[in-house]
Each structure stands twice: as structure tokens, then as C-alpha cells.
Design an enzyme around this catalytic site. Structure first.
Site, PDB file in Angstrom:
ATOM      1  N   GLU A  48       0.846  -1.192   0.000  1.00  0.00           N
ATOM      2  CA  GLU A  48       0.000   0.000   0.000  1.00  0.00           C
ATOM      3  C   GLU A  48       0.887   1.250   0.000  1.00  0.00           C
ATOM      4  O   GLU A  48       1.483   1.597   1.024  1.00  0.00           O
ATOM      5  CB  GLU A  48      -0.918   0.010   1.219  1.00  0.00           C
ATOM      6  CG  GLU A  48      -1.800   1.247   1.298  1.00  0.00           C
ATOM      7  CD  GLU A  48      -2.565   1.369   2.602  1.00  0.00           C
ATOM      8  OE1 GLU A  48      -2.966   2.498   2.935  1.00  0.00           O
ATOM      9  OE2 GLU A  48      -2.758   0.344   3.290  1.00  0.00           O
ATOM     10  N   ARG A  52       0.191  10.361  -0.097  1.00  0.00           N
ATOM     11  CA  ARG A  52       0.463  11.458   0.834  1.00  0.00           C
ATOM     12  C   ARG A  52       1.642  12.309   0.401  1.00  0.00           C
ATOM     13  O   ARG A  52       1.975  13.284   1.075  1.00  0.00           O
ATOM     14  CB  ARG A  52       0.739  10.897   2.241  1.00  0.00           C
ATOM     15  CG  ARG A  52      -0.409  10.088   2.817  1.00  0.00           C
ATOM     16  CD  ARG A  52      -0.078   9.572   4.199  1.00  0.00           C
ATOM     17  NE  ARG A  52      -1.044   8.592   4.667  1.00  0.00           N
ATOM     18  CZ  ARG A  52      -0.971   7.949   5.827  1.00  0.00           C
ATOM     19  NH1 ARG A  52       0.047   8.190   6.643  1.00  0.00           N
ATOM     20  NH2 ARG A  52      -1.893   7.073   6.169  1.00  0.00           N
ATOM     21  N   THR A  76      -4.752   6.046   1.081  1.00  0.00           N
ATOM     22  CA  THR A  76      -5.226   7.422   1.205  1.00  0.00           C
ATOM     23  C   THR A  76      -5.986   7.864  -0.048  1.00  0.00           C
ATOM     24  O   THR A  76      -5.867   8.993  -0.517  1.00  0.00           O
ATOM     25  CB  THR A  76      -4.080   8.411   1.512  1.00  0.00           C
ATOM     26  OG1 THR A  76      -3.127   7.792   2.392  1.00  0.00           O
ATOM     27  CG2 THR A  76      -4.606   9.642   2.227  1.00  0.00           C
ATOM     28  N   LYS A 136     -11.549  -1.612   6.113  1.00  0.00           N
ATOM     29  CA  LYS A 136     -10.431  -1.135   6.926  1.00  0.00           C
ATOM     30  C   LYS A 136     -10.996  -0.453   8.171  1.00  0.00           C
ATOM     31  O   LYS A 136     -11.837   0.448   8.057  1.00  0.00           O
ATOM     32  CB  LYS A 136      -9.605  -0.152   6.097  1.00  0.00           C
ATOM     33  CG  LYS A 136      -8.578   0.660   6.881  1.00  0.00           C
ATOM     34  CD  LYS A 136      -7.888   1.655   5.946  1.00  0.00           C
ATOM     35  CE  LYS A 136      -7.043   2.645   6.702  1.00  0.00           C
ATOM     36  NZ  LYS A 136      -6.316   3.565   5.801  1.00  0.00           N
TER      37      LYS A 136
END
Length: 217
Positions: A48, A52, A76, A136
Site C-alpha cells: 500500500e 500522501r 489514502t 479497513k
């Protein structure tokens, strides 16, 4: 383009591949390929890469193009545009900090497996209404930790969770011993100082330890 054509993943396949999905923040494209190779050598292939940093998409593309066996994911993901950019960069799954119908629909349209973020019962119900049963739990420790997941196992008996946020090697087993937890997400596999130093052996060792954590059958 990726090295080899690959079939569409499901979120459950992503979660079941290894006990830990590494949550990775990259600021230097030169680190992407050797880091991915180190994680892969340690038994972790679902990667992952969080959106960001400005370099995240280029890092995903480098891994997708150059590291056979690694499965690139985008973290994200907060919008349909994020999802589309991730797919273009070679991502095969997405992880979001929350859930909106727009993000869910975009991922379905793109054929991108999605782990939507939830922190409340209402958010779980919203995600389930749109077909998402693999979720999640974020931020896991701040939102109630293992005790919250135990409480949810009754009403949400058909949901599998990936707790992320505050998960460490010290408490990972507390989550992974729960029957409704398929895996955890953790940033400890790729420490910032190891990246900065190019200490790929350390990252490989951390991945190997994580890949051997026992899960509830």
C-alpha cells in the site's frame, strides 16, 4: 504497463495474502523499487503506497513496471480522481481512510479492489449497502481497538476487517487473534530511517517477521 497481465483482485484476496499490509510513505522514487524487492523477498507482496506525497504515483508506477510479483496498492484514496490516477500508475487495489459512495462507485467502475475505511457502525452499514464486506478499521487504536472489533463481531458477523492506525508488532496479535480480522495494516515494516539509509536488509527482515505472524484460522 505492468510486467504481466493480471486478473482483477478482490479485497478479500488482498487481505488474505499476508498477515500485514505495509502502509508505505515514499518521498524518493529511487527508493521504490529496492524497497519493494526487499518486502517481496521477506514474503510481503501487497504494497500500500499512500497518496500522501507528490512522488507516490511515480513510485507506484516504478514498482508496477519493474518488480515482478509485487502487487501495488494505493492508500489514502479520497476521491474518484485519486482512484483513476492510481489505476493509471499500476495500482490493483485501493485503501481509503473513510468511505463515500463516489469513491466506492469509482473503484467498481475501474475494476479496482477497495478496502474502505470505517470507524462507526453507521459507516459499516453504508459500505455494506454498496456491496463492501471487507473493510479497513481506521484509526484502529483510537477508535476502540480490539475491544471494538469484538463488539462488532455480533451485529456485523459477515464483515472482515483490516485494522490500521496504531497497530504495532506488540499489539498485532491482539487484532489477528480475532475471527473477524483478516489482516492488519502497519507502517513499521518500512521505517523512515531505513528508507533514508537504504537499509533494504532491515526492511526484508521486518517483512519476514510480519509474514510469519499467526492469524486466527
Amino acid at each position: 504497463m505492468a510486467l504481466t497481465p493480471t486478473p482483477m483482485l478482490t479485497a478479500l484476496q488482498v487481505m488474505q495474502d499476508a498477515p500485514v499490509i505495509p502502509v508505505i510513505v515514499l518521498t524518493d522514487v529511487a527508493h521504490a523499487v529496492p524497497m519493494a524487492r526487499a518486502l517481496l523477498a521477506g514474503g510481503i507482496r501487497m504494497l500500500e503506497i499512500t497518496l500522501r506525497t507528490p512522488q507516490a504515483l511515480a513510485c507506484m508506477e516504478a514498482i508496477a513496471n519493474e518488480v515482478e510479483g509485487a502487487v501495488v496498492g494505493a492508500g489514502t484514496v479520497r476521491s474518484a480522481a485519486d482512484a483513476a490516477a492510481a489505476v493509471k500508475a499500476g495500482a490493483r487495489f485501493a485503501v481509503s481512510p473513510g468511505y463515500t459512495p463516489a469513491v466506492g462507485q469509482a473503484c467498481q467502475d475501474l475494476g479496482l479492489a477497495l478496502l474502505p475505511g470505517v470507524a462507526t457502525g453507521s459507516e459499516i452499514m453504508m459500505a455494506q449497502e454498496e456491496g463492501y464486506n471487507e473493510l479497513k478499521f481506521f484509526p484502529a487504536m483510537q477508535a476502540g481497538g480490539p475491544s471494538m472489533l469484538k463488539a462488532w463481531s455480533g451485529p456485523f458477523f459477515d464483515v472482515k476487517f483490516c485494522p490500521t492506525g496504531g497497530v504495532t508488532p506488540q499489539n498485532a496479535n491482539d487484532f489477528l487473534s480475532l475471527p473477524n480480522v483478516a489482516c492488519v495494516g502497519g507502517s513499521w515494516l518500512v521505517p523512515a530511517d531505513a528508507l533514508a539509509q537504504g537499509d533494504w536488509a532491515r526492511i526484508e527482515a521486518l517483512a519476514r517477521e510480519a509474514s510469519q505472524i499467526q492469524r486466527k484460522p
